[in-house]
Scaffold this motif. Structure first.
Motif, PDB file in Angstrom:
ATOM      1  N   ASN A   2       0.826  -1.214   0.000  1.00  0.00           N
ATOM      2  CA  ASN A   2       0.000   0.000   0.000  1.00  0.00           C
ATOM      3  C   ASN A   2       0.863   1.269   0.000  1.00  0.00           C
ATOM      4  O   ASN A   2       1.913   1.279  -0.646  1.00  0.00           O
ATOM      5  CB  ASN A   2      -0.989  -0.057   1.166  1.00  0.00           C
ATOM      6  CG  ASN A   2      -1.835  -1.333   1.108  1.00  0.00           C
ATOM      7  OD1 ASN A   2      -2.120  -1.844   0.024  1.00  0.00           O
ATOM      8  ND2 ASN A   2      -2.181  -1.859   2.261  1.00  0.00           N
ATOM      9  N   GLU A   3       0.458   2.320   0.741  1.00  0.00           N
ATOM     10  CA  GLU A   3       1.179   3.594   0.592  1.00  0.00           C
ATOM     11  C   GLU A   3       2.598   3.541   1.148  1.00  0.00           C
ATOM     12  O   GLU A   3       3.534   4.065   0.543  1.00  0.00           O
ATOM     13  CB  GLU A   3       0.379   4.751   1.228  1.00  0.00           C
ATOM     14  CG  GLU A   3      -0.867   5.098   0.418  1.00  0.00           C
ATOM     15  CD  GLU A   3      -1.550   6.394   0.842  1.00  0.00           C
ATOM     16  OE1 GLU A   3      -2.682   6.620   0.404  1.00  0.00           O
ATOM     17  OE2 GLU A   3      -0.942   7.179   1.611  1.00  0.00           O
ATOM     18  N   TYR A  55      -3.810   3.800  -7.731  1.00  0.00           N
ATOM     19  CA  TYR A  55      -4.320   2.420  -7.822  1.00  0.00           C
ATOM     20  C   TYR A  55      -4.789   1.995  -6.432  1.00  0.00           C
ATOM     21  O   TYR A  55      -4.081   2.193  -5.427  1.00  0.00           O
ATOM     22  CB  TYR A  55      -3.198   1.505  -8.314  1.00  0.00           C
ATOM     23  CG  TYR A  55      -3.539   0.024  -8.316  1.00  0.00           C
ATOM     24  CD1 TYR A  55      -3.006  -0.838  -7.356  1.00  0.00           C
ATOM     25  CD2 TYR A  55      -4.402  -0.513  -9.268  1.00  0.00           C
ATOM     26  CE1 TYR A  55      -3.310  -2.192  -7.362  1.00  0.00           C
ATOM     27  CE2 TYR A  55      -4.716  -1.863  -9.278  1.00  0.00           C
ATOM     28  CZ  TYR A  55      -4.170  -2.705  -8.316  1.00  0.00           C
ATOM     29  OH  TYR A  55      -4.476  -4.048  -8.317  1.00  0.00           O
ATOM     30  N   THR A  56      -5.972   1.417  -6.360  1.00  0.00           N
ATOM     31  CA  THR A  56      -6.486   1.030  -5.041  1.00  0.00           C
ATOM     32  C   THR A  56      -6.748  -0.477  -4.955  1.00  0.00           C
ATOM     33  O   THR A  56      -7.409  -0.959  -4.036  1.00  0.00           O
ATOM     34  CB  THR A  56      -7.810   1.778  -4.753  1.00  0.00           C
ATOM     35  OG1 THR A  56      -8.719   1.489  -5.831  1.00  0.00           O
ATOM     36  CG2 THR A  56      -7.586   3.278  -4.656  1.00  0.00           C
ATOM     37  N   GLY A  57      -6.219  -1.223  -5.918  1.00  0.00           N
ATOM     38  CA  GLY A  57      -6.439  -2.673  -5.929  1.00  0.00           C
ATOM     39  C   GLY A  57      -5.439  -3.410  -5.061  1.00  0.00           C
ATOM     40  O   GLY A  57      -4.675  -2.799  -4.299  1.00  0.00           O
ATOM     41  N   THR A  58      -5.378  -4.730  -5.224  1.00  0.00           N
ATOM     42  CA  THR A  58      -4.521  -5.556  -4.361  1.00  0.00           C
ATOM     43  C   THR A  58      -3.304  -6.116  -5.109  1.00  0.00           C
ATOM     44  O   THR A  58      -2.431  -6.731  -4.492  1.00  0.00           O
ATOM     45  CB  THR A  58      -5.323  -6.753  -3.814  1.00  0.00           C
ATOM     46  OG1 THR A  58      -5.833  -7.506  -4.941  1.00  0.00           O
ATOM     47  CG2 THR A  58      -6.490  -6.274  -2.963  1.00  0.00           C
ATOM     48  N   GLN A  59      -3.240  -5.936  -6.404  1.00  0.00           N
ATOM     49  CA  GLN A  59      -2.075  -6.441  -7.150  1.00  0.00           C
ATOM     50  C   GLN A  59      -0.818  -5.713  -6.686  1.00  0.00           C
ATOM     51  O   GLN A  59      -0.887  -4.607  -6.137  1.00  0.00           O
ATOM     52  CB  GLN A  59      -2.240  -6.181  -8.664  1.00  0.00           C
ATOM     53  CG  GLN A  59      -3.274  -7.040  -9.356  1.00  0.00           C
ATOM     54  CD  GLN A  59      -3.446  -6.600 -10.813  1.00  0.00           C
ATOM     55  OE1 GLN A  59      -2.590  -5.917 -11.381  1.00  0.00           O
ATOM     56  NE2 GLN A  59      -4.558  -6.980 -11.410  1.00  0.00           N
ATOM     57  N   ASP A  60       0.350  -6.391  -6.929  1.00  0.00           N
ATOM     58  CA  ASP A  60       1.638  -5.727  -6.671  1.00  0.00           C
ATOM     59  C   ASP A  60       1.717  -5.185  -5.237  1.00  0.00           C
ATOM     60  O   ASP A  60       2.115  -4.040  -5.000  1.00  0.00           O
ATOM     61  CB  ASP A  60       1.836  -4.596  -7.696  1.00  0.00           C
ATOM     62  CG  ASP A  60       3.183  -3.895  -7.585  1.00  0.00           C
ATOM     63  OD1 ASP A  60       4.186  -4.549  -7.222  1.00  0.00           O
ATOM     64  OD2 ASP A  60       3.221  -2.671  -7.862  1.00  0.00           O
ATOM     65  N   ASN A  61       1.286  -6.008  -4.291  1.00  0.00           N
ATOM     66  CA  ASN A  61       1.266  -5.623  -2.870  1.00  0.00           C
ATOM     67  C   ASN A  61       0.535  -4.297  -2.647  1.00  0.00           C
ATOM     68  O   ASN A  61       0.964  -3.453  -1.862  1.00  0.00           O
ATOM     69  CB  ASN A  61       2.687  -5.519  -2.308  1.00  0.00           C
ATOM     70  CG  ASN A  61       3.432  -6.854  -2.357  1.00  0.00           C
ATOM     71  OD1 ASN A  61       4.372  -7.011  -3.122  1.00  0.00           O
ATOM     72  ND2 ASN A  61       2.992  -7.812  -1.572  1.00  0.00           N
ATOM     73  N   GLY A  62      -0.579  -4.133  -3.367  1.00  0.00           N
ATOM     74  CA  GLY A  62      -1.330  -2.887  -3.250  1.00  0.00           C
ATOM     75  C   GLY A  62      -0.682  -1.773  -4.051  1.00  0.00           C
ATOM     76  O   GLY A  62      -0.721  -0.606  -3.656  1.00  0.00           O
ATOM     77  N   GLY A  63      -0.080  -2.135  -5.181  1.00  0.00           N
ATOM     78  CA  GLY A  63       0.444  -1.150  -6.129  1.00  0.00           C
ATOM     79  C   GLY A  63       1.744  -0.467  -5.749  1.00  0.00           C
ATOM     80  O   GLY A  63       1.945   0.712  -6.079  1.00  0.00           O
ATOM     81  N   VAL A  64       2.668  -1.203  -5.092  1.00  0.00           N
ATOM     82  CA  VAL A  64       3.906  -0.537  -4.637  1.00  0.00           C
ATOM     83  C   VAL A  64       4.753  -0.021  -5.808  1.00  0.00           C
ATOM     84  O   VAL A  64       5.406   1.024  -5.702  1.00  0.00           O
ATOM     85  CB  VAL A  64       4.751  -1.429  -3.703  1.00  0.00           C
ATOM     86  CG1 VAL A  64       3.946  -1.817  -2.462  1.00  0.00           C
ATOM     87  CG2 VAL A  64       5.255  -2.672  -4.422  1.00  0.00           C
TER      88      VAL A  64
END
Ligand SMILES: Cc1cccc(C(=O)O)c1OC(=O)C1CC1
Ligand SMILES: [Ca+2]
Ligand SMILES: [Zn+2]
Length: 317
Positions: free
Chosen positions: A160-161, A222-231
């Motif tokens: 995530n962020e 991006y707010t999805g779950t791919q790529d560890n939450g879009g890292v």
């Protein structure tokens, strides 16, 4: 190994002649530089996935074969990255205690990846289409080593962020290293080893993340779950802010005064090592960067004003 330091020569992934420190023990010269911290060690995985592989051994201290190139680049780029952190920020390796820099090349087969595994850098050969040998790019090596610096400092959780900040920090120091000790500076990431058949592209763009389909403003995150939450996706938002702070420009109607690449790097290094924490989000990154600019240049300085503006421009409050 225990032995005597020599200067080796060789050709790197980009076809450039390089010299580097090696250690002679018995009848072999090893890719071991014992002149920096606790040493810089380069290993050969021999296209298997057993890590770390074997310390790179050469019979005549001349590494000119095609197979040697990935190792020459990994060793030289790790050396350059060690020198960058030491000379620019006074940091002695990633733990600031001279930790050995271990790299493994020829990992697996046609492996389109590079990663920091918590104790060493690991580089694939690439498949020759999407990537060539990944150790060939200084900004990639410095990106991977910056993950280690982050682990020993802010410890930004890789999702995530906070994970997007972790990724942007690595892209930022990869680029600042390229500016400071590298060649062919640009705001692309991994351009030297990405799509060898296509010129001018990169794995990511810091100046125009949208060129690779990555967001350049908080409103399009991006707010999805791919790529560890879009890292590797939302890192574009922070990369854009860092680019604007260094180079200046107008974005989404907000104008930012550029302060230069090295001053941007100094501010982000202070934010990373003094203010950021494992759970920092984009808003706390803004506070950390603005405060760092004030600490380094003064509360009403051009740098502090530009730092705040750079986050306004990408919609981070
Ligand atoms: C190629 C690649 C794949 C997956 C993760 C990373 C990673 O290290 O985050 C990675 O390496 C990079 O992003 C470097 C900068 C080009
Ligand atoms: Ca670059
Ligand atoms: Zn990364």
């Amino acid at each position: 190994v225990t032995g005597t330091t020599y200067t080796g020569t060789g050709i790197d992934v980009l076809g450039q002649s390089q010299t580097f420190k090696t250690t002679k023990s018995g009848s072999y010269y090893y890719l071991q530089d014992s002149t920096r911290g606790k040493g810089i060690y380069t290993y050969d995985a021999k296209n298997r996935t057993t890590l770390p592989g074997s310390l790179w051994a050469d019979v005549d201290n001349v590494l000119n074969t095609t197979y040697d190139r990935a190792a020459v680049s990994a060793h030289v780029n790790a050396t350059k990255t060690y020198d960058f952190f030491k000379n620019t920020y006074g940091r002695n390796s990633y733990d600031n205690n001279g930790a050995a820099l271990n790299s493994t090349v020829h990992y697996s087969r046609s492996y389109n990846n590079a990663f920091w595994d918590g104790s060493k850098m690991v580089y694939g050969d690439g498949d020759g289409q999407t990537f060539t040998y990944l150790s060939g790019a200084l900004d990639v090596v410095a990106h991977e080593l910056s993950h280690a610096v982050t682990e020993y400092t802010a410890g930004l959780i890789y999702q995530n962020e906070s994970g997007a900040i972790n990724e942007a920090v690595s892209d930022i120091f990869g680029t600042v290293a390229e500016y400071s000790v590298g060649s062919n500076f640009d705001w692309l990431v991994g351009e030297d080893i990405y799509t060898p058949g296509i010129a001018g592209d990169g794995l990511r763009s810091m100046s125009n993340p949208a060129a690779n389909g990555d967001p350049d403003h908080y409103s399009v995150r991006y707010t999805g779950t791919q790529d560890n939450g879009g890292v590797h996706i939302n890192s574009g938002i922070v990369n854009k802010a860092a680019y604007l702070l260094a180079s200046g420009g107008s974005h989404y109607g907000v104008s930012v005064q550029g302060i230069g690449v090295m001053e941007m790097g100094d501010i982000y290094y202070r934010a990373l090592t003094v203010y950021l924490t494992p759970t920092s989000n984009f808003s706390s990154l803004r506070q950390a960067v603005v405060q760092s600019a004030k600490d380094l240049h003064g509360a009403t300085s051009t740098q502090a004003v530009a730092a705040a503006k750079s986050f306004d421009a990408v919609g981070i409050n």
